[in-house]
Design an enzyme around this catalytic site. Structure first.
Site, short mmCIF file in Angstrom:
data_model
loop_
_atom_site.label_atom_id
_atom_site.label_comp_id
_atom_site.label_asym_id
_atom_site.label_seq_id
_atom_site.Cartn_x
_atom_site.Cartn_y
_atom_site.Cartn_z
N GLU A 123 -9.24 -10.11 14.06
CA GLU A 123 -9.71 -8.73 14.22
C GLU A 123 -10.83 -8.59 15.23
OE1 GLU A 123 -10.50 -6.25 10.85
OE2 GLU A 123 -8.91 -7.17 9.66
N GLU A 173 -5.71 2.17 -2.35
CA GLU A 173 -6.16 0.78 -2.33
C GLU A 173 -6.50 0.44 -3.77
OE1 GLU A 173 -6.10 -1.54 -0.25
OE2 GLU A 173 -6.52 -0.85 1.76
N TYR A 215 -12.19 -2.32 -6.64
CA TYR A 215 -12.23 -0.87 -6.50
C TYR A 215 -10.81 -0.33 -6.40
CZ TYR A 215 -10.96 -1.22 -1.61
OH TYR A 215 -10.27 -1.47 -0.46
N CYS A 239 -12.18 -6.62 6.81
CA CYS A 239 -11.57 -6.91 5.51
C CYS A 239 -10.22 -7.56 5.76
CB CYS A 239 -11.34 -5.62 4.72
SG CYS A 239 -12.82 -4.73 4.30
N HIS A 283 0.82 -1.20 0.00
CA HIS A 283 0.00 0.00 0.00
C HIS A 283 0.86 1.26 0.00
CE1 HIS A 283 -2.64 -3.16 1.65
NE2 HIS A 283 -3.53 -2.57 0.89
N HIS A 335 -6.64 -9.76 3.58
CA HIS A 335 -5.96 -10.27 2.39
C HIS A 335 -5.67 -11.75 2.60
CE1 HIS A 335 -4.94 -5.96 2.67
NE2 HIS A 335 -4.99 -5.99 1.34
N TRP A 369 -14.99 1.58 -0.01
CA TRP A 369 -15.44 0.25 -0.46
C TRP A 369 -16.81 -0.08 0.10
CZ3 TRP A 369 -11.07 1.03 2.49
CH2 TRP A 369 -11.10 0.59 3.81
N GLU A 429 -7.78 -3.07 -5.31
CA GLU A 429 -8.05 -4.46 -4.94
C GLU A 429 -9.15 -5.12 -5.76
OE1 GLU A 429 -6.86 -4.16 -0.23
OE2 GLU A 429 -8.98 -4.07 -0.76
N HIS A 485 -4.07 -6.09 -6.10
CA HIS A 485 -3.86 -7.30 -5.32
C HIS A 485 -5.19 -7.85 -4.82
CE1 HIS A 485 -3.68 -3.94 -2.46
NE2 HIS A 485 -4.16 -4.78 -1.56
#
Length: 187
Positions: free
Chosen positions: A90, A117, A107, A70, A28, A72, A164, A119, A35
């Site tokens: 989280e 971002e 987005y 969110c 980032h 990855h 997002w 992604e 990604h």
């Protein structure tokens, strides 16, 4: 060394095909490579939706309200496994009924600090099967809300929410959106 220093993300080409991997901590920036990520909306037994406020220590969009969480997926990790892993990390949540609702959502957005971002971010829903115990380095606040109330808040004050989530709300029926809007958002 932090967890994000050793975590890797999957890099994608313009057609969303994997082309490599990179440390999450290096991805980032002002010119973020495309990604793979994911976004998850968690419901409870009362059909309320969990929204979270990102911790002020987050690299992108600190302090902003967003969907439940969110993350990855790691290289070779399935999205469902990554969702379970991040939900536990989280939010301290065990999740069930994990279902894709926007499998090809993508987005690109730039936050106030200039970080980008970029992604492919499949969107999922899930059910919480345990009590919430947010990680303070990830979440500074949270609320269980009726989806109609969240949709109204997003409509009237989109700047309070992550970009997002605002885009997803335009597509997700439970947030007042319509999947028919996909073509309009893609152009």
């Amino acid at each position: 060394m932090t967890l994000s220093d050793i975590e890797e993300v999957v890099l994608l080409d313009a057609d969303d095909r994997p082309i490599g991997r990179a440390p999450k901590s290096s991805v980032h920036g002002a010119d973020t490579a495309r990604h793979l990520a994911f976004s998850c909306h968690v419901f409870n037994e009362r059909d309320e939706l969990l929204v979270t406020r990102r911790a002020l220590s987050k690299q992108t969009w600190p302090g902003v309200w967003t969907n439940s969480f969110c993350g990855h997926p790691a290289p070779a990790e399935t999205l469902v496994h990554a969702i379970r892993r991040r939900g536990e990390f989280e939010l301290g949540l065990s999740l069930d009924a994990i279902e894709p609702v926007l499998p090809f959502f993508h987005y690109r957005a730039t936050d106030a600090s200039g970080l980008v971002e970029n992604e492919l971010c499949p969107v999922y829903t899930a059910r919480a099967t345990s009590d919430l115990e947010p990680h303070p380095g990830e979440v500074m606040d949270f609320a269980w809300v009726h989806p109609d109330r969240l949709a109204l808040a997003i409509e009237h004050a989109p700047w309070v929410f992550s970009p997002w989530l605002v885009l997803q709300a335009q597509l997700l029926p439970f947030l007042g959106g319509s999947l028919d809007q996909r073509a309009a958002l893609a152009s």
